[in-house]
Design a protein around this motif. Structure first.
Motif, short mmCIF file in Angstrom:
data_model
loop_
_atom_site.label_atom_id
_atom_site.label_comp_id
_atom_site.label_asym_id
_atom_site.label_seq_id
_atom_site.Cartn_x
_atom_site.Cartn_y
_atom_site.Cartn_z
N GLY A 101 0.45 -0.88 -0.18
CA GLY A 101 -0.23 0.19 -0.41
C GLY A 101 0.53 1.43 -0.05
N GLY A 102 2.11 0.69 -0.09
CA GLY A 102 2.65 2.30 0.17
C GLY A 102 3.45 2.94 1.11
N ASP A 103 2.93 2.31 2.27
CA ASP A 103 3.34 2.72 3.54
C ASP A 103 3.97 1.96 3.83
OD1 ASP A 103 1.41 3.00 6.24
OD2 ASP A 103 3.14 1.63 6.74
N VAL A 104 5.13 3.47 4.58
CA VAL A 104 6.45 3.31 5.31
C VAL A 104 6.42 4.06 6.53
CG1 VAL A 104 7.47 4.00 2.82
CG2 VAL A 104 6.94 5.62 4.25
N SER A 105 5.68 3.41 7.11
CA SER A 105 5.69 3.90 8.85
C SER A 105 6.43 2.57 10.01
CB SER A 105 4.43 3.95 9.20
OG SER A 105 2.99 2.95 8.85
N GLN A 106 6.02 1.51 8.85
CA GLN A 106 6.26 -0.03 9.62
C GLN A 106 7.07 -0.47 8.49
OE1 GLN A 106 2.78 0.03 12.17
NE2 GLN A 106 4.04 -1.71 12.83
N ALA A 107 8.70 -1.17 8.73
CA ALA A 107 8.98 -2.07 7.92
C ALA A 107 8.82 -3.24 7.56
CB ALA A 107 10.62 -2.51 8.21
N LEU A 108 8.36 -3.78 6.63
CA LEU A 108 8.08 -5.05 5.59
C LEU A 108 8.95 -6.08 6.69
CD1 LEU A 108 5.29 -3.99 3.47
CD2 LEU A 108 4.98 -4.74 5.49
N VAL A 109 10.02 -5.94 5.63
CA VAL A 109 11.15 -6.30 5.90
C VAL A 109 12.92 -6.49 6.36
CG1 VAL A 109 10.41 -8.34 3.54
CG2 VAL A 109 11.64 -6.17 3.50
N ILE A 166 -1.91 -8.37 -8.17
CA ILE A 166 -1.80 -6.47 -7.31
C ILE A 166 -1.56 -5.33 -8.97
CG2 ILE A 166 -0.74 -8.51 -5.52
CD1 ILE A 166 1.83 -7.50 -6.04
N ALA A 167 -1.17 -4.71 -7.89
CA ALA A 167 -0.38 -3.75 -7.84
C ALA A 167 0.23 -2.72 -7.02
CB ALA A 167 -1.58 -2.02 -8.01
N ALA A 172 0.45 -2.75 -12.36
CA ALA A 172 0.51 -4.85 -12.04
C ALA A 172 0.62 -5.51 -12.72
CB ALA A 172 -1.18 -4.00 -13.10
N VAL A 173 1.16 -6.48 -11.98
CA VAL A 173 1.51 -7.75 -11.53
C VAL A 173 0.75 -8.72 -11.46
CG1 VAL A 173 3.79 -9.34 -10.87
CG2 VAL A 173 3.07 -6.66 -10.11
N LEU A 174 0.69 -9.53 -12.09
CA LEU A 174 0.30 -11.43 -12.07
C LEU A 174 0.86 -12.57 -11.41
CD1 LEU A 174 -1.67 -11.47 -14.75
CD2 LEU A 174 -2.70 -10.74 -13.10
#
Length: 236
Positions: A101-109, A166-167, A172-174
């Motif tokens: 979702g473009g969020d950078v408030s918390q790291a995903l990895v 997903i986007a 766009a990615v399948l």
């Protein structure tokens, strides 16, 4: 109704969750051939309006190439539960493409996940979200593109989906799409179109080589642009 990727039995996923089987990407020789094709040339061969926007590379070497079939993940911003699950499903060479979702408030990895990615021989990661432990990601061996970075870690509560359309940063990615990334950016090539795009990309590089040679020799064809200007009504 979908099937359980482990047992193939029909399953009704809880709202917000879905795990589909891994999709096969292009043939291995096609994937390997794209390693020699710059992303800019691929983009030119695909109409110049396809690719991620706003991501940066967090691996150190500019000449590193990311290339492999997509395993897609959609997560709740700041949550990486389904990323951990996806890492149980990947095959060597796969590229994990994550819609955060473009969020950078918390790291995903972070660095611990990087260790898993290296052990799994992942082809790389593309994340519309944040990373942390930058010094570890800068080491060679695991290319990664992301929206930003922060020291703040993720939750592990869900929900999320694996191997769904997903986007990711405007791309766009399948599942199974061929993902190619280099210092210029990241692009997705539909698996069924990969051979054709490879042919057109190679032809574009031949065309560019001719133009480059003419430019270096100082003998560029003025008609290349003058014809366009005349067509627009300029008295050239």
């Amino acid at each position: 109704m979908t099937t359980n990727p482990t047992t193939s039995a029909p399953v009704q996923w809880p709202v917000g969750y879905r795990i589909n089987p891994r999709a096969e990407g292009p043939a291995a020789d096609i994937v390997e051939a794209f390693r020699a094709i710059p992303v800019a040339a691929i983009g030119d061969a695909m109409s110049r309006n396809i690719g991620t926007v706003g991501l940066r590379q967090y691996h150190a070497r500019l000449d590193t190439v990311l290339c492999g079939p997509a395993v897609t993940v959609r997560v709740r911003p700041g949550d990486n539960l389904m990323i951990h699950k996806a890492l149980m499903m990947v095959q060597p060479g796969d590229v994990l493409v994550i819609d955060g979702g473009g969020d950078v408030s918390q790291a995903l990895v972070g660095g611990l996940i990087r260790t898993t990615c290296v052990a799994k021989k992942l082809g790389g990661l593309v994340i519309d979200g944040a990373v942390r432990d930058l010094c570890e990601w800068a080491e060679e061996g695991m290319p990664i593109f992301a929206r930003g970075h922060t020291h703040r870690g993720p939750s592990k509560d869900g929900p999320g989906e694996i191997n769904v359309p997903i986007a990711c940063a405007g791309l766009a990615v399948l599942p199974g799409d061929l993902i190619v990334g280099d210092a210029d950016g990241v692009i997705a090539i539909p698996a069924m179109e990969a051979a054709d795009v490879l042919s057109r990309s190679r032809a574009h590089l031949v065309k560019e080589a001719t133009i480059r040679a003419d430019n270096a020799a100082g003998k560029s064809d003025p008609e290349r642009f003058d014809a366009t200007l005349r067509a627009k009504g300029l008295p050239i």
